[in-house]
Design a protein around this motif. Structure first.
Motif, PDB file in Angstrom:
ATOM      1  N   ASP A 129       0.829  -1.216   0.000  1.00 26.86           N
ATOM      2  CA  ASP A 129       0.000   0.000   0.000  1.00 26.86           C
ATOM      3  C   ASP A 129       0.860   1.263   0.000  1.00 26.86           C
ATOM      4  N   ARG A 130       2.134   1.105  -0.436  1.00 28.78           N
ATOM      5  CA  ARG A 130       3.031   2.260  -0.361  1.00 28.78           C
ATOM      6  C   ARG A 130       2.706   3.366  -1.364  1.00 28.78           C
ATOM      7  N   TYR A 131       1.831   3.103  -2.324  1.00 33.32           N
ATOM      8  CA  TYR A 131       1.485   4.173  -3.273  1.00 33.32           C
ATOM      9  C   TYR A 131       0.055   4.675  -3.080  1.00 33.32           C
ATOM     10  N   GLU A 132      -0.441   4.452  -1.871  1.00 39.16           N
ATOM     11  CA  GLU A 132      -1.813   4.863  -1.564  1.00 39.16           C
ATOM     12  C   GLU A 132      -2.008   6.383  -1.737  1.00 39.16           C
ATOM     13  N   HIS A 133      -0.933   7.155  -1.619  1.00 39.73           N
ATOM     14  CA  HIS A 133      -1.079   8.612  -1.780  1.00 39.73           C
ATOM     15  C   HIS A 133      -0.632   9.090  -3.168  1.00 39.73           C
ATOM     16  N   PHE A 134      -0.656   8.148  -4.142  1.00 40.28           N
ATOM     17  CA  PHE A 134      -0.320   8.514  -5.528  1.00 40.28           C
ATOM     18  C   PHE A 134      -1.512   8.248  -6.443  1.00 40.28           C
ATOM     19  N   ILE A 135      -1.569   8.962  -7.547  1.00 45.59           N
ATOM     20  CA  ILE A 135      -2.487   8.598  -8.627  1.00 45.59           C
ATOM     21  C   ILE A 135      -1.737   8.702  -9.960  1.00 45.59           C
ATOM     22  N   ARG A 136      -2.198   7.907 -10.930  1.00 46.69           N
ATOM     23  CA  ARG A 136      -1.714   8.102 -12.291  1.00 46.69           C
ATOM     24  C   ARG A 136      -2.856   8.726 -13.087  1.00 46.69           C
ATOM     25  N   VAL A 137      -2.547   9.827 -13.785  1.00 50.88           N
ATOM     26  CA  VAL A 137      -3.574  10.414 -14.650  1.00 50.88           C
ATOM     27  C   VAL A 137      -3.115  10.325 -16.100  1.00 50.88           C
ATOM     28  N   SER A 138      -4.040   9.957 -16.946  1.00 55.95           N
ATOM     29  CA  SER A 138      -3.748   9.825 -18.365  1.00 55.95           C
ATOM     30  C   SER A 138      -3.741  11.190 -19.047  1.00 55.95           C
ATOM     31  N   CYS A 139      -2.797  11.382 -19.953  1.00 56.19           N
ATOM     32  CA  CYS A 139      -2.782  12.593 -20.790  1.00 56.19           C
ATOM     33  C   CYS A 139      -2.994  12.183 -22.239  1.00 56.19           C
ATOM     34  N   ALA A 140      -3.570  11.011 -22.428  1.00 56.06           N
ATOM     35  CA  ALA A 140      -3.679  10.448 -23.777  1.00 56.06           C
ATOM     36  C   ALA A 140      -4.880  11.008 -24.529  1.00 56.06           C
ATOM     37  N   GLN A 141      -5.817  11.580 -23.806  1.00 54.67           N
ATOM     38  CA  GLN A 141      -6.995  12.151 -24.460  1.00 54.67           C
ATOM     39  C   GLN A 141      -6.802  13.664 -24.597  1.00 54.67           C
ATOM     40  N   ALA A 142      -7.460  14.235 -25.593  1.00 59.41           N
ATOM     41  CA  ALA A 142      -7.390  15.681 -25.810  1.00 59.41           C
ATOM     42  C   ALA A 142      -7.805  16.428 -24.541  1.00 59.41           C
ATOM     43  N   PHE A 143      -7.090  17.524 -24.244  1.00 63.14           N
ATOM     44  CA  PHE A 143      -7.391  18.327 -23.063  1.00 63.14           C
ATOM     45  C   PHE A 143      -8.453  19.363 -23.433  1.00 63.14           C
ATOM     46  N   THR A 144      -9.626  19.222 -22.865  1.00 63.14           N
ATOM     47  CA  THR A 144     -10.726  20.135 -23.188  1.00 63.14           C
ATOM     48  C   THR A 144     -11.145  20.902 -21.937  1.00 63.14           C
ATOM     49  N   GLU A 145     -12.113  21.771 -22.093  1.00 60.86           N
ATOM     50  CA  GLU A 145     -12.723  22.463 -20.959  1.00 60.86           C
ATOM     51  C   GLU A 145     -13.158  21.460 -19.900  1.00 60.86           C
ATOM     52  N   GLN A 146     -13.725  20.343 -20.414  1.00 62.91           N
ATOM     53  CA  GLN A 146     -14.262  19.312 -19.519  1.00 62.91           C
ATOM     54  C   GLN A 146     -13.124  18.644 -18.726  1.00 62.91           C
ATOM     55  N   THR A 147     -11.969  18.492 -19.392  1.00 64.34           N
ATOM     56  CA  THR A 147     -10.822  17.915 -18.687  1.00 64.34           C
ATOM     57  C   THR A 147     -10.395  18.846 -17.569  1.00 64.34           C
ATOM     58  N   ASP A 148     -10.302  20.133 -17.893  1.00 65.42           N
ATOM     59  CA  ASP A 148      -9.896  21.106 -16.886  1.00 65.42           C
ATOM     60  C   ASP A 148     -10.851  21.068 -15.698  1.00 65.42           C
ATOM     61  N   GLU A 149     -12.131  20.985 -16.015  1.00 65.83           N
ATOM     62  CA  GLU A 149     -13.156  20.926 -14.970  1.00 65.83           C
ATOM     63  C   GLU A 149     -12.956  19.657 -14.118  1.00 65.83           C
ATOM     64  N   ALA A 150     -12.611  18.556 -14.779  1.00 66.84           N
ATOM     65  CA  ALA A 150     -12.388  17.299 -14.052  1.00 66.84           C
ATOM     66  C   ALA A 150     -11.235  17.462 -13.064  1.00 66.84           C
ATOM     67  N   TYR A 151     -10.153  18.138 -13.490  1.00 67.15           N
ATOM     68  CA  TYR A 151      -9.029  18.363 -12.569  1.00 67.15           C
ATOM     69  C   TYR A 151      -9.442  19.269 -11.413  1.00 67.15           C
ATOM     70  N   ARG A 152     -10.326  20.223 -11.722  1.00 66.96           N
ATOM     71  CA  ARG A 152     -10.815  21.103 -10.652  1.00 66.96           C
ATOM     72  C   ARG A 152     -11.549  20.283  -9.589  1.00 66.96           C
ATOM     73  N   VAL A 153     -12.407  19.352 -10.087  1.00 67.98           N
ATOM     74  CA  VAL A 153     -13.171  18.499  -9.166  1.00 67.98           C
ATOM     75  C   VAL A 153     -12.225  17.598  -8.363  1.00 67.98           C
ATOM     76  N   LEU A 154     -11.241  16.985  -9.068  1.00 70.70           N
ATOM     77  CA  LEU A 154     -10.275  16.125  -8.381  1.00 70.70           C
ATOM     78  C   LEU A 154      -9.529  16.909  -7.295  1.00 70.70           C
ATOM     79  N   GLY A 155      -9.117  18.138  -7.653  1.00 67.03           N
ATOM     80  CA  GLY A 155      -8.399  18.993  -6.702  1.00 67.03           C
ATOM     81  C   GLY A 155      -9.254  19.283  -5.480  1.00 67.03           C
ATOM     82  N   ARG A 156     -10.537  19.563  -5.730  1.00 67.20           N
ATOM     83  CA  ARG A 156     -11.454  19.867  -4.626  1.00 67.20           C
ATOM     84  C   ARG A 156     -11.595  18.647  -3.705  1.00 67.20           C
TER      85      ARG A 156
END
Lengths: 487, 487
Positions: free
Chosen positions: B452-479
């Protein structure tokens, strides 16, 4: 099928041969007379006679003295049937010292020597040739699919191993066979080889025992061995398939027996159809003893019958039957598309599939879904069955004509191959090597067992069109076998 | 990429964003001034200013006071880099009580919950979206292939697991990478998953130990577990990859260690490039200790560099390196085409492949052979790399903007994803579940280790186009992350 080349009488014989094959001229119909042929084709008496004699020789026609020539019925060659082995007890369980040292080694050597040889007549692999498929339809559908779904090849489907359209199509196909399978229980596989591998991995631990039919398809023996499992060969009756008596003894003597693998319809290589009562009994037996019953149902579409038999899965009330079907031989060998529905092991097999090869290409799955769901597929099978029947009969007749006395075979009620017993003294492994030198590939009996009890058997494929060259190949095989028998 | 919809300034920003992405506007170039934009597009001052501000906000431009806007260079977000773990010793070897009870169970639960969720923004699977492939070319080639070889889908290739054209094309590809591989040593596989599975099956017996990078791709952990093998996680340095010091200790303490599996270039998920000296040392180490070195080279084409790095296989003098490449992410994810060259285990792996799944479809192999051999493939990769770079930077900037203080990441020199360290107190398994409820899929750290040593990590994909919706998703994740961090 025979190319329309060579002397005129050969071209005409091919022409009529094809008409018989396509059922335009049906069994029992009277063939045009010598005079009619002369008038119709503006040929000489001698050409007309040669045409009819060649058709007779190839087994298409039978002469009824003073009446004329008739299209032949089912040809029963003048050969004795293969006798059953002792059905009372299983053979010894066999495990290689090493998972790659037994049958895998043996098969690899055979496959490798066949690959290196200049094979002119391939009676080894029992898959229909491309001329037996509706390639125009296949390609048209494939191209339409790529145009309708331009992202198909570039789309990742990482979270799903099986496409929902394929699941829906196979669930419908199962329903048609009398099996109730929910779409989510359908798992796409790379042909049947992967399905078997997944089933045995899910059900067994290394060292466990798997009961198989004897003789059986060599790919299964390889799969069992490569997983570090033991094979227990159970004798088969040609009338009813795997011996329940021997299986019952196996359960009592082999505490690590975990699975039974069967091809209930057109058993490979025997061609046996398991009767309904035996299917029901086998399903009940596996339920009672908590064994996985792995059913390979890939040959049922080739059964010559008005009514299709039911798979064992349709008697499964407890989820003990792992149902597998390869679409290789019915749909398109190039797609390598198969599927399975794994009963009580579904979750585990889905997990294993994900860990071992992820999803199979959506392109193949969608093409298979469209094809299998279309009326064209049933029409294709309806055309395929009589063609294969004729090819089986032509092969059987050639064997009767060319092989030494003491050769036995039983014409199976469908399928792609014949299982031939050679006279005492003929070793099929020697025949295999000698035939390969002449450009002819056969499957020697040693491929179908971990024992040497089928050393005097061969399997010959009837999946390719029967030509002059095929007949010549049987003549060569017969000569080689006779030479061995005479020693 | 961003759809040309919405207010005029957004459309214009998309227009310029695409020009930067396609390198028409290159890093460091001066952007047209406010006045130029007004004249060129006949827009108001406020629209021109909004356009430039949006481009700046999205990370495309940087403002230099009193000079103007410039196309941004590599964006280094104001985040600390992820720190290395202790590199001196391997972690404990882990074997599940049962081959399906550990990571396979864990991954299945995650995959299944993602499949059931209504995912709107998928930052989970790191495969490029279809818009990043040349689908027109792919489909055109596929259709041409079917027309040229009308029997392709209906042809059985029972004796050969790999098509000779594919073998020739991959041998050339290998040569290009500095590896000498003879065509007959090329084996087609179902992606990389099957290649790994075959390699480990050939090299190990149940109970043996496999050294893997830590963190590593979860598919590998699943594969090791499903074979009844033990995983030994070896810590990785972000500068040089797998720790040779820890590996050396492992050899001395683990007598059943048989194989080491690495992704030397763009290690998944760290994104590390292993330096040449380390590659050479690792090859020598495995030779000395008679270990199989399984090299997954699927990400090298994504490295941002003028000179492509060399695979470890190019240092292999003894056949200890089993080289594997998936063409999924570079060529076409829908084909599931991979290949391997297995060094001293070639014969055995060919045998296993034959026993476990026979041949892969010739259609996919031939399509891959044509594509990989064509100049269009290199052009496709040349277009793909800068687009992915921009997408990685956009994601990194979004994380810098929206995530709580204490978040760390290191921009990798290429690839399809970012490895993000969350602040103390944030549990990524909780974040995964909460994000899924909001329609956002991420890969939690728990997928990349048996610990469980990576419990405080995440991998996020950058393989899809970055859109407004992606930015919003990061905002939600950050929150969501901030809310956890605050507790």
């Amino acid at each position: 099928m025979t190319p329309a080349a060579g002397p005129l009488y050969q071209q005409l014989a091919s022409h009529y041969g094809q008409a018989i094959e396509k059922n335009t001229l049906r069994t029992g119909m009277r063939m045009p007379s010598v005079r009619e042929l002369m008038r119709r084709h503006r040929i000489s008496l001698s050409t007309a006679l040669q045409t009819l004699r060649l058709l007779e020789e190839r087994g298409w026609l039978e002469a009824r003295p003073r009446v004329g020539y008739f299209v032949r019925g089912i040809a029963v060659p003048p050969l004795e049937e293969v006798a059953d082995a002792d059905l009372s007890a299983p053979l010894e369980a066999v495990a290689g010292a090493h998972p790659f040292a037994g049958i895998n080694e043996r098969i690899s050597v055979l496959v490798e020597s066949a690959r290196r040889a200049d094979v002119k007549v391939d009676l080894g692999g029992a898959t229909p040739g491309p001329e037996l498929f509706d390639t125009a339809w296949l390609n048209k559908t494939a191209i339409a699919l790529l145009r309708e779904q331009p992202n198909l090849l570039a789309q990742s489907r990482s979270t799903a191993t099986t496409h929902p359209d394929f699941q829906a199509a196979m669930a419908l196909r199962a329903l048609d066979a009398g099996i109730r399978v929910a779409p989510h229980q359908v798992l796409a596989t790379v042909g049947n080889t992967e399905a078997m591998h997944l089933a045995l991995t899910a059900v067994c631990q290394p060292g466990d025992v798997v009961a198989v039919e004897s003789p059986t398809y060599y790919g299964l023996l390889q799969g069992v061995e490569s997983l570090g499992l033991k094979t227990l060969e159970i004798p088969c009756s040609q009338a009813s398939g795997i011996s329940l008596e021997a299986l019952d003894l196996a359960v009592r003597t082999q505490p690590r027996l975990r699975a039974v693998v069967v091809v209930p319809d057109l058993q490979m290589p025997l061609g046996t159809l398991m009767p309904d009562a035996q299917k029901a009994a086998l399903a009940a037996f596996c339920r009672t003893h908590d064994l996985a019953l792995v059913e390979d149902d890939s040959y049922r579409p080739f059964v010559e019958a008005n009514e299709r038999p039911r798979p064992i899965k349709s008697w499964d009330t407890s989820g003990h039957v792992v149902y597998c079907e390869s679409l290789n031989k019915t749909l398109a060998p190039g797609l390598r598309q198969g599927w399975m529905s794994a009963g009580r092991w579904h979750e585990r097999i889905q997990m294993l599939k994900f860990a071992q090869s992820r999803n199979t290409p959506a392109f193949s799955q969608l093409l298979a879904a469209r094809w299998v769901g279309a009326p064209a597929f049933e029409r294709h099978l309806q055309r395929l069955r009589p063609r294969l029947r004729v090819q089986r009969e032509q092969a059987a007749q050639a064997i009767a004509r060319h092989f030494p006395a003491g050769t036995r075979l039983r014409l199976p009620p469908g399928g792609l191959s014949l299982w031939v017993q050679l006279p005492a003294g003929v070793r099929s492994s020697v025949l295999f090597r000698e035939a390969l030198r002449e450009g002819i590939r056969i499957a020697p009996g040693a491929m179908f067992s971990n024992t040497d009890r089928y050393e005097h058997f061969i399997r010959v494929s009837c999946a390719q069109a029967f030509t002059e060259q095929t007949d010549e190949a049987y003549r060569v095989l017969g000569r080689l076998a006779a030479a061995q028998a005479a020693v």
